[in-house]
Scaffold this active site. Structure first.
Site, short mmCIF file in Angstrom:
data_model
loop_
_atom_site.label_atom_id
_atom_site.label_comp_id
_atom_site.label_asym_id
_atom_site.label_seq_id
_atom_site.Cartn_x
_atom_site.Cartn_y
_atom_site.Cartn_z
N GLY A 1 -7.89 76.63 -8.72
CA GLY A 1 -8.84 77.73 -8.63
C GLY A 1 -8.21 79.05 -8.99
O GLY A 1 -6.99 79.23 -8.98
N GLY B 1 -9.43 83.40 -8.73
CA GLY B 1 -10.42 84.40 -8.36
C GLY B 1 -9.90 85.79 -8.60
O GLY B 1 -8.84 85.98 -9.21
N GLY B 2 -10.66 86.76 -8.12
CA GLY B 2 -10.30 88.15 -8.37
C GLY B 2 -8.99 88.57 -7.75
O GLY B 2 -8.29 89.42 -8.29
N PHE B 3 -8.65 87.99 -6.60
CA PHE B 3 -7.46 88.42 -5.88
C PHE B 3 -6.33 87.39 -5.92
O PHE B 3 -5.28 87.62 -5.33
CB PHE B 3 -7.80 88.72 -4.42
N GLY B 4 -6.51 86.26 -6.54
CA GLY B 4 -5.42 85.31 -6.52
C GLY B 4 -5.74 83.97 -7.16
O GLY B 4 -6.80 83.77 -7.76
N THR C 1 -5.24 79.50 -6.65
CA THR C 1 -5.17 78.44 -5.65
C THR C 1 -4.56 77.19 -6.28
O THR C 1 -4.92 76.83 -7.41
CB THR C 1 -6.57 78.11 -5.09
N LYS D 1 -2.44 79.36 -1.54
CA LYS D 1 -3.16 80.49 -2.10
C LYS D 1 -2.16 81.59 -2.40
O LYS D 1 -1.43 82.04 -1.51
CB LYS D 1 -4.25 80.98 -1.14
N ASP E 1 -18.63 86.02 2.92
CA ASP E 1 -18.63 85.42 1.58
C ASP E 1 -19.13 83.98 1.63
O ASP E 1 -18.52 83.07 1.04
CB ASP E 1 -17.22 85.48 0.97
#
Length: 479
Positions: free
Chosen positions: A41, A43-46, A48, A65, A163
Site C-alpha cells: 500500500g 498513501g499520502g503520509f507513507g 505499507t 507502516k 477515516d
C-alpha cells in the site's frame, strides 16, 4: 524475497536471506527483526509493507507502516509526524480489541519512522465489492451488527476514527469478522476537546461536513459508516450518489433490488448532513438496529411491525389448504393463548422447563425472563453484558443455561434465578448452547469457530473442538 525500505531504491527486490540491499546498501531488516516481503500500500503520509517476524519460531506475518510523505511540499511534515506517532499510541490503547490490529512495535531507523502491527488476513471491502459485486441488504445488516460494537468501543475510549471507509475495513478470512484498521487520522477527545476546532482530515468522499472544517464529533464516524454502506450497496462512488443541486443523497436510485424501509430509514439518518438530525451515538443506532420488527442478517425477529419485546405463545396456521391435510389435522384450530410482554428488545430464544412448569425467553435487552403457563412474569434475570443469543434447559429441569455476545455461557437455577456458573473461554460471541442428555456437560458454539465442552458442576472446560473456518451457529448432541 526481501523488499528494500529505502523509498528511493531503484531495485528494491532482494534475495530472501540478504541483510543489506544489493542495489543501495540499505539495511533490509527493521529493528534486526522484521523483514519486509513486498509493498502492499501507499498513501499520502507513507507506505505499507507485508513483513515477517523472524524472531518468532512460527515466523508470523505482520505489517510495517513507514512514514514517508509523498508530496512534502503540499503536506505539513510536522503534522504528519504527529499523526503517525498518534496512530501508534491509538493502536497501543485500542489494540486489545479483537477487531482492531494489535500494535507490535514503534521506532525510528535510518531517519524514518515505522510502526509494526498485526497482519489481518483478508480482503478490504473495496476488494470484496469489486470481486463479488454490490452487497445485499442482509450483508449490510451483518456489517452494521458486527462493526458498530467496535465503534462503540473506540468512542468509549474517547477516540474518533475520522477515516472510516471501505478500504479501512477488512473482513478477517478465518472468522468472517470485520476489522477496523488505519488509525492514523484518529483523534482523542479529552475535556472540552469536542468544542475546539481541529484539523480537516479523512477521505473526502466519506467525510461529513463538520469534519471537513475541523469539527469532528462521534457522530462523524457514523456518517462515514453510512456512506460506506451505500457505496457497498450500489458499488457506485459516493460523489455520484449525492445530488449537489439539492444537497441530498440519492443512493436508492442506484440499487439493483428493492430494500426494506427500515434499513433505508436507518441509513438515511446516518447520512444526515446536520449533526442534530443524525444519530448521536452508536448506542442509538444499535437500538434501532435491534428493534424487534427488523429483519436482520441474523434472522427474522417479527414478520410485521408490532410491539417491542413480545413473546407469543401461539402456533402458526398450516400453510396447506385444509383439504390437502390429513384427516386428523383438519380439525386443528390454532389460536394465541397468551401474549407475554416485557422485553425491551427482540426476543431471540425461548425454551420450556423440562417439566413444563415454566417458559424462559432470552432477549437483546440482555435479560432472561421466566414466565408461568398463565402468561405471568415469574422472574427477570439480568443475565449478560451483551445480547442473549440462546438459552437451553437441563434434562432434569433444575438448570437453565444462556449464551451471549459478551462471550460467556452462564448457568442458572430455574426456580431461584441464582447464578450457578459463568463459563469463560470463547473469544467471540457465543451463539448456541445445549446440555448433554445426562445433564452433566454443557456444549457451546461460537463465532470464534470452536465448539467447547464444559463440566457443569465445576465450570471446567473439558475440550475445545476446532476445525470450523466460520461461525458455529448451531449444535446438537447425540442421544
Amino acid at each position: 524475497m526481501s523488499y528494500c525500505l529505502n523509498p528511493y531504491c531503484s531495485r528494491p527486490q532482494n534475495p530472501d536471506a540478504a541483510n543489506f540491499c544489493t542495489a543501495c546498501g540499505f539495511r533490509l531488516r527493521l529493528g534486526d527483526r522484521y523483514r519486509p516481503l513486498n509493498r502492499i500500500g501507499r498513501g499520502g503520509f507513507g507506505r505499507t509493507f507485508l513483513a515477517v517476524d523472524e524472531y518468532k519460531p512460527s515466523r508470523p506475518l505482520c505489517v510495517i507502516k513507514q512514514f514517508f510523505p509523498q508530496n512534502p511540499s503540499q503536506q505539513d511534515p510536522e503534522l504528519a509526524t504527529v499523526l503517525f506517532r498518534r496512530e501508534a499510541m491509538q493502536l497501543e490503547q485500542l489494540g486489545s480489541h479483537p477487531q482492531i490490529p494489535e500494535l507490535l512495535a514503534h521506532f525510528e531507523q535510518a531517519g524514518y519512522h515505522y510502526l509494526v502491527q498485526e497482519f489481518i488476513d483478508g480482503q478490504n471491502l473495496v476488494q470484496e465489492v469489486t470481486e463479488r459485486g454490490a452487497f445485499t441488504e442482509q450483508q449490510i445488516w451483518h456489517l452494521l451488527d458486527d462493526l458498530l460494537p467496535v465503534l462503540e468501543f473506540i468512542h468509549h475510549h474517547h477516540v474518533i476514527h475520522r477515516d472510516i471507509k471501505p478500504q479501512n475495513i477488512i473482513r478477517r478470512a478465518s472468522t468472517g469478522q470485520y476489522v477496523l484498521v488505519d488509525f492514523g487520522a484518529a483523534k482523542t477527545l479529552e475535556g472540552t476537546a469536542l468544542e475546539r476546532t481541529g484539523t480537516s482530515i479523512g477521505s473526502a468522499e466519506f467525510t461529513p461536513p463538520e469534519q471537513a472544517i475541523g469539527k469532528a464529533t462521534f457522530a462523524s464516524d457514523l456518517y462515514s459508516l453510512g456512506v460506506t454502506c451505500i457505496y457497498l450497496l450500489t458499488h457506485v462512488r459516493p460523489a455520484e450518489l449525492f445530488d449537489t443541486e439539492e444537497g441530498t443523497w440519492v443512493w436508492q436510485r442506484h440499487l439493483d433490488r428493492p430494500m426494506s424501509g427500515v434499513l433505508a430509514s436507518l441509513l438515511d439518518k446516518l447520512l444526515q448532513g446536520p449533526t442534530k438530525r443524525r444519530y448521536q451515538s452508536v448506542e442509538a443506532v444499535l437500538e434501532d438496529l435491534h428493534a424487534p420488527e427488523i429483519v436482520t442478517g441474523l434472522g427474522v425477529v417479527a414478520g410485521e411491525r408490532g410491539e417491542r419485546g413480545v413473546v407469543q405463545a401461539a402456533s402458526v396456521k398450516p400453510e396447506l389448504p385444509e383439504t390437502m391435510l390429513p384427516e386428523e389435522e383438519r380439525s386443528l384450530n390454532w389460536r394465541c393463548q397468551h401474549t407475554l410482554t416485557g422485553h425491551q428488545s427482540w426476543v431471540r430464544s425461548v425454551v420450556f422447563q423440562s417439566n413444563g412448569a415454566l417458559l424462559a425467553s432470552g432477549s437483546g435487552d440482555r435479560t432472561v425472563k421466566l414466565w408461568n403457563l398463565e402468561g405471568e412474569l415469574h422472574r427477570t434475570i439480568a443475565a449478560h453484558a451483551g445480547w442473549v443469543r440462546a438459552i437451553t434447559t437441563s434434562p432434569n429441569g433444575e438448570l437453565l443455561a444462556s449464551c451471549s455476545n459478551d462471550r460467556t455461557v452462564k448457568v442458572w437455577q430455574w426456580q431461584t434465578g441464582e447464578l450457578v456458573q459463568t463459563l469463560n473461554g470463547h473469544t467471540d460471541w457465543v451463539r448456541s448452547v445445549m446440555f448433554s442428555p445426562e445433564g452433566k456437560h454443557l456444549i457451546s458454539g461460537s463465532q470464534d469457530g470452536t465448539v467447547r465442552i464444559w463440566y457443569v458442576a465445576t465450570g471446567k472446560l473439558l475440550q475445545t473442538l476446532r476445525g470450523h473456518e466460520h461461525w458455529v451457529t448451531s449444535i446438537a448432541v447425540a442421544p
